[in-house]
Write a protein that holds these residues in place. Structure first.
Motif: not given
Ligand SMILES: [Zn+2]
Ligand SMILES: [Zn+2]
Ligand SMILES: [Zn+2]
Length: 88
Positions: A42-55
């Protein structure tokens, strides 16, 4: 639902974002482009277009396979190990 992906097929309740922000980017004061919610924890993270690609880093580190889009108006799931998309 997507062919050949047991991970997406096994999901009954879609987890949605608790807060509309990347939990990891918030900690380091980074920016993100789009948000994804892990369907395992259920954690919400950023996509591969984002600098850190957390997801995708989260998926690789934890083996949590499936994310949903947390963007308003988008209703789809994506499985990393199977590279499978499914709308819902
Ligand atoms: Zn899968
Ligand atoms: Zn992030
Ligand atoms: Zn997770």
């Amino acid at each position: 639902m997507a062919d050949g992906c047991a991970h997406i097929a096994a999901i009954n309740d879609i987890k949605t974002a608790r807060r509309h922000e990347c939990e990891e980017c918030v900690k380091i004061a980074a920016r993100w482009v789009h948000l994804r919610t892990c369907q395992t924890c259920g954690v919400t993270l950023c996509c591969d277009s984002s600098p850190n690609k957390h997801a995708s880093k989260h998926a690789g580190a934890t083996r949590h396979p499936v994310i949903s889009s947390a963007e308003v108006g988008e209703r789809w799931l994506y499985c990393y190990p199977d590279d499978a998309f499914a709308e819902y």
